[in-house]
Motif scaffolding. Structure first.
Motif, short mmCIF file in Angstrom:
data_model
loop_
_atom_site.label_atom_id
_atom_site.label_comp_id
_atom_site.label_asym_id
_atom_site.label_seq_id
_atom_site.Cartn_x
_atom_site.Cartn_y
_atom_site.Cartn_z
N VAL A 258 0.85 -1.19 0.00
CA VAL A 258 0.00 0.00 0.00
C VAL A 258 0.89 1.24 0.00
N LEU A 259 0.26 2.41 -0.13
CA LEU A 259 1.02 3.63 -0.38
C LEU A 259 0.73 4.71 0.66
N PRO A 260 1.44 4.69 1.80
CA PRO A 260 1.31 5.79 2.74
C PRO A 260 2.00 7.04 2.18
N LEU A 261 1.25 8.12 2.05
CA LEU A 261 1.81 9.34 1.47
C LEU A 261 2.33 10.26 2.57
N PRO A 262 3.44 10.96 2.32
CA PRO A 262 3.90 11.97 3.28
C PRO A 262 2.90 13.11 3.37
N VAL A 263 2.85 13.75 4.53
CA VAL A 263 1.88 14.83 4.76
C VAL A 263 1.99 15.91 3.69
N SER A 264 3.19 16.16 3.20
CA SER A 264 3.39 17.22 2.21
C SER A 264 2.67 16.95 0.89
N LEU A 265 2.25 15.70 0.65
CA LEU A 265 1.58 15.34 -0.61
C LEU A 265 0.09 15.12 -0.45
N TRP A 266 -0.44 15.20 0.76
CA TRP A 266 -1.84 14.90 0.98
C TRP A 266 -2.76 15.80 0.15
N ALA A 267 -2.52 17.11 0.18
CA ALA A 267 -3.40 18.03 -0.54
C ALA A 267 -3.30 17.82 -2.05
N ASP A 268 -2.08 17.61 -2.56
CA ASP A 268 -1.93 17.38 -4.00
C ASP A 268 -2.70 16.15 -4.45
N TRP A 269 -2.69 15.10 -3.63
CA TRP A 269 -3.41 13.89 -3.98
C TRP A 269 -4.92 14.13 -3.88
N LEU A 270 -5.38 14.63 -2.74
CA LEU A 270 -6.82 14.78 -2.53
C LEU A 270 -7.46 15.70 -3.56
N PHE A 271 -6.82 16.81 -3.86
CA PHE A 271 -7.43 17.82 -4.72
C PHE A 271 -7.04 17.67 -6.19
N ASP A 272 -6.41 16.54 -6.53
CA ASP A 272 -6.07 16.22 -7.93
C ASP A 272 -5.24 17.33 -8.57
N ARG A 273 -4.22 17.77 -7.86
CA ARG A 273 -3.37 18.85 -8.36
C ARG A 273 -2.19 18.34 -9.18
N ARG A 274 -1.86 17.07 -9.00
CA ARG A 274 -0.75 16.48 -9.74
C ARG A 274 -1.14 15.08 -10.18
N PRO A 275 -0.58 14.60 -11.29
CA PRO A 275 -0.94 13.27 -11.77
C PRO A 275 -0.51 12.19 -10.79
N ALA A 276 -1.20 11.07 -10.85
CA ALA A 276 -0.96 9.99 -9.91
C ALA A 276 0.49 9.51 -9.94
N GLU A 277 1.07 9.40 -11.14
CA GLU A 277 2.42 8.86 -11.23
C GLU A 277 3.46 9.74 -10.54
#
Length: 206
Positions: free
Chosen positions: A165-184
């Motif tokens: 599974v993929l635990p994300l660092p806190v610094s990437l949470w907003a980018d992931w949730l709000f679709d600001r950057r591509p998944a890769e």
């Protein structure tokens, strides 16, 4: 791969972490009570964070904490729910009926050994803070459900499973949730030393 996880955290911890991540939690119906759970299994309900559906994106990007069922409905009768979802080569976008999500956990379980009972391990963060696992959610007639995203394992998970599974660092949470950057650009296995494994035998077992 992850078939169960631990969810022993409190709301104060989550509020603080999502504030740090610049994805503050909004509570339209008041702050919920969160009960600590030693093991969340497929079809169980668990708190999940997604983009706040009532937010105005022109004002502030916020997230919301909602209960969802662990695992998408099975693709065919007599099949198990889809609890893990391969991340490679896919695009994940937000919409009214599904999208990106984060699943707060205090750790996730993996097993080693070839005979029953296998040895159970709990993998958690070095600092004891909750982790946020990358996930996708979908709406359905039986309610919203989520599946955990997986990839090739990082060095901390590789001794325990061939997928992770993929635990994300806190610094990437907003980018992931709000679709600001591509998944890769976001979904990478955690670096060595991010997770610590401890023996976690089931109650009553040595």
């Amino acid at each position: 791969m992850c078939a169960s996880f631990q969810a022993r955290f409190n709301l104060t911890q989550l509020v603080r972490l999502f504030e740090q991540a610049r994805a503050p939690l909004a509570f339209d119906g008041g702050r919920p009570n969160i009960e600590p759970v030693d093991e969340v299994r497929p079809t169980d309900l668990s708190p999940v964070v997604r983009t706040h559906t009532g937010a105005d994106p022109e004002i502030e990007a916020t997230s919301e904490l909602v209960p969802m069922r662990f695992g998408f409905p099975p693709p065919a009768p007599k099949r198990p729910p889809v609890i893990n979802f391969r991340s490679e080569g896919r695009r994940f976008s937000n919409g009214p009926a599904g999208g990106r999500a984060l699943v707060p956990v205090s750790g996730f379980y993996e097993f080693t050994g070839t005979t029953y009972p296998k040895t159970r391990w709990l993998l958690g963060g070095l600092d004891g803070e909750p982790l946020a696992l990358a996930a996708v959610w979908r709406a359905g007639p039986a309610g919203d459900a989520f599946s955990l995203l997986t990839a090739e394992p990082g060095p901390d998970v590789a001794p325990y499973h061939s997928r992770g599974v993929l635990p994300l660092p806190v610094s990437l949470w907003a980018d992931w949730l709000f679709d600001r950057r591509p998944a890769e650009a976001l979904l990478s296995p955690p670096a060595a030393g991010t997770l610590v494994a401890t023996l976690a035998p089931r109650p009553g077992k040595k």
